[in-house]
Design a protein around this motif. Structure first.
Motif, mmCIF file in Angstrom:
data_model
loop_
_atom_site.group_PDB
_atom_site.id
_atom_site.type_symbol
_atom_site.label_atom_id
_atom_site.label_comp_id
_atom_site.label_asym_id
_atom_site.label_seq_id
_atom_site.Cartn_x
_atom_site.Cartn_y
_atom_site.Cartn_z
ATOM 1 N N THR A 103 -16.982 -8.257 1.727
ATOM 2 C CA THR A 103 -18.341 -8.623 2.106
ATOM 3 C C THR A 103 -19.007 -7.457 2.787
ATOM 4 O O THR A 103 -19.603 -6.614 2.162
ATOM 5 C CB THR A 103 -18.327 -9.866 3.025
ATOM 6 N N SER A 104 -18.866 -7.373 4.118
ATOM 7 C CA SER A 104 -19.598 -6.345 4.838
ATOM 8 C C SER A 104 -18.701 -5.314 5.495
ATOM 9 O O SER A 104 -19.184 -4.413 6.153
ATOM 10 C CB SER A 104 -20.474 -7.000 5.912
ATOM 11 N N ASP A 105 -17.397 -5.418 5.345
ATOM 12 C CA ASP A 105 -16.492 -4.536 6.054
ATOM 13 C C ASP A 105 -15.632 -3.734 5.092
ATOM 14 O O ASP A 105 -15.244 -4.206 4.037
ATOM 15 C CB ASP A 105 -15.563 -5.337 6.977
ATOM 16 N N THR A 106 -15.331 -2.490 5.494
ATOM 17 C CA THR A 106 -14.371 -1.709 4.735
ATOM 18 C C THR A 106 -12.987 -2.334 4.870
ATOM 19 O O THR A 106 -12.235 -2.412 3.913
ATOM 20 C CB THR A 106 -14.348 -0.261 5.236
ATOM 21 N N PHE A 107 -12.662 -2.807 6.075
ATOM 22 C CA PHE A 107 -11.379 -3.460 6.306
ATOM 23 C C PHE A 107 -11.599 -4.808 6.985
ATOM 24 O O PHE A 107 -12.558 -5.002 7.729
ATOM 25 C CB PHE A 107 -10.485 -2.611 7.201
ATOM 26 N N LYS A 108 -10.681 -5.716 6.724
ATOM 27 C CA LYS A 108 -10.602 -6.957 7.488
ATOM 28 C C LYS A 108 -9.327 -6.912 8.308
ATOM 29 O O LYS A 108 -8.315 -6.382 7.868
ATOM 30 C CB LYS A 108 -10.579 -8.172 6.549
ATOM 31 N N PHE A 109 -9.385 -7.480 9.499
ATOM 32 C CA PHE A 109 -8.211 -7.587 10.358
ATOM 33 C C PHE A 109 -7.917 -9.070 10.548
ATOM 34 O O PHE A 109 -8.614 -9.770 11.287
ATOM 35 C CB PHE A 109 -8.454 -6.892 11.698
ATOM 36 N N ILE A 110 -6.891 -9.552 9.857
ATOM 37 C CA ILE A 110 -6.555 -10.971 9.856
ATOM 38 C C ILE A 110 -5.544 -11.245 10.965
ATOM 39 O O ILE A 110 -4.460 -10.644 10.992
ATOM 40 C CB ILE A 110 -5.957 -11.391 8.497
ATOM 41 N N PRO A 111 -5.870 -12.144 11.911
ATOM 42 C CA PRO A 111 -4.934 -12.424 13.006
ATOM 43 C C PRO A 111 -3.644 -13.067 12.500
ATOM 44 O O PRO A 111 -3.661 -13.937 11.632
ATOM 45 C CB PRO A 111 -5.726 -13.393 13.901
ATOM 46 N N VAL A 112 -2.525 -12.614 13.069
ATOM 47 C CA VAL A 112 -1.206 -13.174 12.751
ATOM 48 C C VAL A 112 -0.495 -13.441 14.071
ATOM 49 O O VAL A 112 -0.085 -12.514 14.769
ATOM 50 C CB VAL A 112 -0.367 -12.201 11.888
ATOM 51 N N SER A 113 -0.360 -14.702 14.430
ATOM 52 C CA SER A 113 0.329 -15.054 15.669
ATOM 53 C C SER A 113 1.833 -14.994 15.457
ATOM 54 O O SER A 113 2.326 -14.985 14.323
ATOM 55 C CB SER A 113 -0.075 -16.464 16.119
ATOM 56 N N SER A 282 -2.397 -11.855 3.203
ATOM 57 C CA SER A 282 -2.525 -11.481 4.613
ATOM 58 C C SER A 282 -2.717 -12.713 5.479
ATOM 59 O O SER A 282 -2.284 -12.753 6.634
ATOM 60 C CB SER A 282 -3.713 -10.527 4.798
ATOM 61 N N GLU A 283 -3.361 -13.741 4.932
ATOM 62 C CA GLU A 283 -3.670 -14.942 5.703
ATOM 63 C C GLU A 283 -2.506 -15.914 5.799
ATOM 64 O O GLU A 283 -2.521 -16.815 6.641
ATOM 65 C CB GLU A 283 -4.866 -15.665 5.058
ATOM 66 N N GLY A 284 -1.500 -15.764 4.948
ATOM 67 C CA GLY A 284 -0.371 -16.682 5.012
ATOM 68 C C GLY A 284 0.444 -16.664 3.728
ATOM 69 O O GLY A 284 0.071 -16.045 2.732
ATOM 70 N N PHE A 285 1.560 -17.353 3.766
ATOM 71 C CA PHE A 285 2.448 -17.503 2.613
ATOM 72 C C PHE A 285 2.240 -18.919 2.093
ATOM 73 O O PHE A 285 2.523 -19.887 2.780
ATOM 74 C CB PHE A 285 3.901 -17.308 3.054
ATOM 75 N N PHE A 286 1.748 -19.054 0.848
ATOM 76 C CA PHE A 286 1.291 -20.356 0.389
ATOM 77 C C PHE A 286 2.062 -20.927 -0.803
ATOM 78 O O PHE A 286 2.023 -22.133 -1.017
ATOM 79 C CB PHE A 286 -0.195 -20.287 0.016
ATOM 80 N N GLY A 287 2.714 -20.088 -1.594
ATOM 81 C CA GLY A 287 3.337 -20.614 -2.796
ATOM 82 C C GLY A 287 4.616 -19.893 -3.172
ATOM 83 O O GLY A 287 4.748 -18.691 -2.950
ATOM 84 N N VAL A 288 5.567 -20.639 -3.759
ATOM 85 C CA VAL A 288 6.840 -20.081 -4.227
ATOM 86 C C VAL A 288 7.143 -20.680 -5.598
ATOM 87 O O VAL A 288 7.014 -21.892 -5.809
ATOM 88 C CB VAL A 288 7.988 -20.410 -3.261
ATOM 89 N N GLN A 289 7.539 -19.820 -6.525
ATOM 90 C CA GLN A 289 7.995 -20.281 -7.835
ATOM 91 C C GLN A 289 9.427 -20.778 -7.669
ATOM 92 O O GLN A 289 10.372 -20.007 -7.665
ATOM 93 C CB GLN A 289 7.912 -19.149 -8.857
ATOM 94 N N THR A 290 9.575 -22.072 -7.558
ATOM 95 C CA THR A 290 10.883 -22.652 -7.263
ATOM 96 C C THR A 290 11.740 -22.842 -8.506
ATOM 97 O O THR A 290 12.928 -23.141 -8.403
ATOM 98 C CB THR A 290 10.721 -24.008 -6.566
ATOM 99 N N ASP A 291 11.165 -22.676 -9.694
ATOM 100 C CA ASP A 291 11.901 -22.809 -10.956
ATOM 101 C C ASP A 291 11.528 -21.618 -11.830
ATOM 102 O O ASP A 291 10.379 -21.471 -12.248
ATOM 103 C CB ASP A 291 11.519 -24.122 -11.638
ATOM 104 N N SER A 292 12.485 -20.745 -12.117
ATOM 105 C CA SER A 292 12.194 -19.533 -12.886
ATOM 106 C C SER A 292 11.773 -19.839 -14.318
ATOM 107 O O SER A 292 11.213 -18.974 -14.997
ATOM 108 C CB SER A 292 13.419 -18.608 -12.893
ATOM 109 N N ASN A 293 12.014 -21.050 -14.788
ATOM 110 C CA ASN A 293 11.594 -21.447 -16.136
ATOM 111 C C ASN A 293 10.198 -22.063 -16.163
ATOM 112 O O ASN A 293 9.674 -22.374 -17.234
ATOM 113 C CB ASN A 293 12.593 -22.446 -16.728
#
Length: 506
Positions: A103-113, A282-293
């Motif tokens: 949008t308006s920034d060269t970089f975003k800084f996403i908070p990670v607690s 950067s915002e989080g871990f949301f998905g995993v391929q739980t079946d390789s097929n």
């Protein structure tokens, strides 16, 4: 019998059981997650502003808290970067994932607690391992090394103790020592801390892994595959299987694996390598391929993330619906809205997914809400391209009338680059100089592109000069003169630019 792998599988099997409960407990898990997040943040500046003390359910939350993006939370982020506690999330935020702004920034800084790092990002890494071992009983992963490529991070201000950098680096530094030793993760912690030049880092890692018994590797394809190719060439081997015959799995994310398949097939000609996709942003871990097929990914519901979705057919409309998970449908595209334990509240991350199954909820990644060009995780946006063109024109004194950008090929390879077809009103004195300046400008505005250039995953852009009136003629040929019609700036396919190049040659 592989005792080590058996122990790791047994230790991590609790996560497999938890994931299986997604099919029946999805709504209760999500509602409980939201209640917990709101309760924890009730004493923060944000929580007080929106009256979190009196929010009792999802309806209250959706009515009171607006949908946000980076521009709307940036003032809060800057306060946290300055060391102010209890702003978006309780306490001091120690990490900020650095990513490109569209949008308006060269970089975003996403908070990670610390809480979000432990229960979201790192939990995702554990679940990739847990589900792989559960579905591949013949695995001997415990008998070898796992390569985890990470970027760099550094104090955001000297002496502040607040760290900013790639989410991969933040995660790597936070991996518990026990887990690192149990899975034989390499390179060792601290090995690359004083090596900042990417080529030097790549050389160091290549020399280190050449003699190791690698069983898995993870990260962006655009970083990992060139490294493996370099090591194979350095050791005089024909393919990666000759160097690492015990390699089992590639856990990848950040972009589609499809363009990279020819490279993978050349590196691992037997076809035994299992590619597992994950959705780690950067915002989080949301998905995993739980079946390789099954190419779809499982939406991870117990990572202290509450999900909402905007139907893309309504996206951008003032009264667009925002739906909780239990109200979505399959075969419809949705923009993702997240609420997390790192202080992102109804935050739009700009990604689009499509559910292919419910109970459990499985999805595929569709793209971005804003058009981007992405062949190896560079994610060039229209705004970034426009800013780069504008600055390059100011620097060289030329004037651009129209332009469009496409990949040189729809199949990624080590020689891939962006092809810019540019129509000038005032041409630059030297077209090669203009290309060089534009290259620097794109790297300035697109952090991901800069990193891909540093890693050698993408080559410098190419400029093709369009004849006067080319874009006008193309619009005319399509019956699109006047009104709101315009030539697309970016295209992931070659169709548009090939049509223009054909007209340009006549």
């Amino acid at each position: 019998m592989d005792l080590i792998t058996s122990i790791v599988r047994a230790v991590m099997h609790y996560r497999v059981r938890a994931i299986r409960r997604y099919a029946t407990d999805f709504e209760s898990i999500q509602r409980k997650t939201l209640r917990r997040l709101v309760r924890q943040a009730s004493g923060t500046s944000w929580g007080k502003q929106y009256g979190y003390d009196s929010i009792r359910n999802y309806a209250d939350y959706a009515e009171r808290v607006p949908v946000n993006n980076y521009s709307s939370i940036k003032p809060y982020v800057m306060r946290m970067i300055d060391g102010e506690p209890d702003v978006l999330w309780p306490g001091l935020i120690p990490f900020f994932a650095k990513s490109s702004g569209t949008t308006s920034d060269t970089f975003k800084f996403i908070p990670v607690s610390r809480q979000g790092l432990k229960h979201c990002h790192l939990m995702g890494g554990k679940d990739v391992t847990a589900t792989f071992l559960d579905t591949h009983p013949n695995s001997h992963a415990g008998l070898g090394y796992s390569l985890v490529l990470a970027g760099e991070c550094e104090p955001i201000k000297p002496g502040s103790g607040i760290i900013a950098g790639d989410i991969s680096s933040i995660m790597s530094k936070a991996i518990p020592g026990f887990f690192r030793r149990m899975l034989h993760l390499i390179p060792p912690a601290g090995m690359l801390e004083r090596i900042h030049d990417y080529k030097d880092r790549q050389e160091t890692i290549s020399l280190y892994i050449a003699g190791k018994r690698l069983v898995s590797f993870s990260g962006l394809p655009g970083w990992n595959l060139p490294l493996l190719q370099k090591t194979v060439q350095m050791m005089g081997k024909q393919n990666a299987e000759q160097l690492w015959p015990h390699m089992e799995m590639f856990a990848h994310g950040g972009c589609s694996i499809s363009p990279y398949k020819p490279i993978i097939e050349k590196l691992f000609p037997s076809g035994s390598l299992v590619c597992i996709e994950n959705y780690n942003a950067s915002e989080g871990f949301f998905g995993v391929q739980t079946d390789s097929n099954d190419p779809s990914m499982m939406l991870m519901l117990d990572y202290q993330v509450f999900y909402e979705f905007i139907p893309m057919k309504e996206y951008g409309i003032a009264d667009a619906r925002v739906l909780p998970l239990w109200e979505v449908d399959t075969d419809e595209d949705y923009a993702i809205i997240i609420t997390t334990s790192s202080g992102l509240w109804r935050y739009e991350i700009g990604d689009v997914i499509r559910f292919v199954r419910k109970k459990p909820y499985k999805f595929i990644f569709v793209g971005r809400t804003a058009l981007t060009l992405n062949i190896c995780s560079e994610k060039l946006s229209i705004r970034q391209a426009d800013l780069a063109i504008e600055q390059a024109c100011r620097t060289t004194g030329c004037i651009v009338r129209e332009y469009t950008v496409a990949p040189d090929s729809e199949t990624y390879n080590n020689n891939s680059f962006h092809q810019w077809l540019v129509e000038f009103d005032k041409e630059p004195d030297n077209i090669r100089k203009f290309a060089s300046v534009l290259q620097d400008c794109v790297e300035q505005f697109d952090y991901n592109y800069m990193r891909m250039m540093e890693s050698g995953s993408i080559n410098p852009l190419q400029i093709i000069k369009a004849r006067p009136g080319l874009f006008y003629d193309w619009l005319e040929s399509k019956g699109k003169l006047g009104g709101q019609h315009k030539v697309p700036r970016l295209s992931q396919s070659r169709k548009l630019i090939e049509e223009l190049l054909s007209m340009n040659s006549k």
